[in-house]
Scaffold this active site. Structure first.
Site, PDB file in Angstrom:
ATOM      1  N   GLY A   1       0.820  -1.208   0.000  1.00 37.37           N
ATOM      2  CA  GLY A   1       0.000   0.000   0.000  1.00 37.37           C
ATOM      3  C   GLY A   1       0.853   1.257   0.000  1.00 37.37           C
ATOM      4  CE1 TYR A   2       5.194   5.430   3.367  1.00 38.13           C
ATOM      5  CE2 TYR A   2       6.855   4.444   1.939  1.00 38.13           C
ATOM      6  CZ  TYR A   2       6.446   5.465   2.775  1.00 38.13           C
ATOM      7  OH  TYR A   2       7.285   6.524   3.018  1.00 38.13           O
TER       8      TYR A   2
END
Length: 256
Positions: free
Chosen positions: A160-161
């Site tokens: 996600g990051y």
């Protein structure tokens, strides 16, 4: 105007998100040192008596702090409305608020993904659009977003990051393409491995920490203060012809 005068930010108002500590606080202080008044905001920021406020006012600059959870879209809009009511002109936006969830992709839940994308990418677009539209109307403004080495690489167990920071790299280019001709500079800073709370897990990892240091040509982790000069440059008239870049501050990591 001499070259050093172009770095002077006196008379400017700078809004810095995620500025209670770490990278955001360091960048806010750098802008204050260059002469800007500061609007600080973070999910846990004290609205009165914060360390940021104390340090900025000690520099002879004004500082107003707010609390906002950028993972909550309504809270983001409420914050924007409040700031606009109190500050008719925001000259500089440093969009730095961020979070991270460390889990392998097969265990990376929808909730983790949605939280990271909202804080690290969607809120940055909303903030840039809402303050940027007024910069465009005025014909001047500076926007700097915090990207990452993960804007260029995928990382490990942070899908996600990595996706959010890849999005930031493309977002600054997209906005620059539209707004460069309107007098608004949009760029990003990609910090390398700097000693922050978000990086604590890596710094405490007995395997990964030595391997990271070995790959950094400078041979050490950087400090949040290493971003001061970069953010002042990008927010100043010295960078008036700089648009849509992602500037790495990484001890040489990307050149290795």
């Amino acid at each position: 105007m001499g070259i050093l005068d172009k770095f002077n930010l006196e008379g400017k108002v700078a809004l810095v998100t995620g500025s209670k500590r770490g990278l955001g606080k360091a960048m806010a202080l750098g802008l204050a040192e260059a002469g800007a008044d500061i609007i600080g905001v973070s999910v846990s920021m004290e609205e009165s008596g914060s360390e940021l406020e104390k340090e900025v006012t000690a520099l002879g600059r004004k500082c107003k702090c707010y609390r906002c959870d950028f993972g909550d879209r309504k809270a983001t809009y409420d914050f924007i409305k409040k700031v606009k009511a109190e500050f008719p002109v925001v000259d500089i936006l440093v969009s730095n608020a961020g979070t991270i969830e460390r889990k392998p992709a097969v265990d990376h839940t929808d909730e983790m993904w949605d939280k990271v994308i909202e804080v690290n990418l969607s809120s940055h677009f909303v903030m840039a659009r809402e303050f940027g539209k007024e910069m465009v109307a005025r014909g001047s403004g500076k926007i700097v977003m915090t990207a990452s080495l993960m804007s260029f690489q995928g990382g490990i167990t942070i899908p996600g990051y990595a996706a959010s920071k890849g999005g930031i790299a493309s977002l600054v280019k997209a906005l620059a393409n539209e707004w460069a001709s309107k007098g608004v500079n949009v760029n990003a800073i990609a910090p390398g491995y700097l000693a922050t709370d978000l990086a604590a897990a890596l710094r405490n990892d007995p395997v990964r920490n030595p391997s990271i240091i070995a790959r950094i040509p400078a041979g050490n982790w950087g400090q949040p203060e290493d971003l001061k000069g970069t953010v002042v440059f990008l927010c100043s008239e010295a960078a008036s012809y700089v648009h849509g870049i992602v500037l790495s501050v990484d001890g040489g990591w990307m050149g290795r």
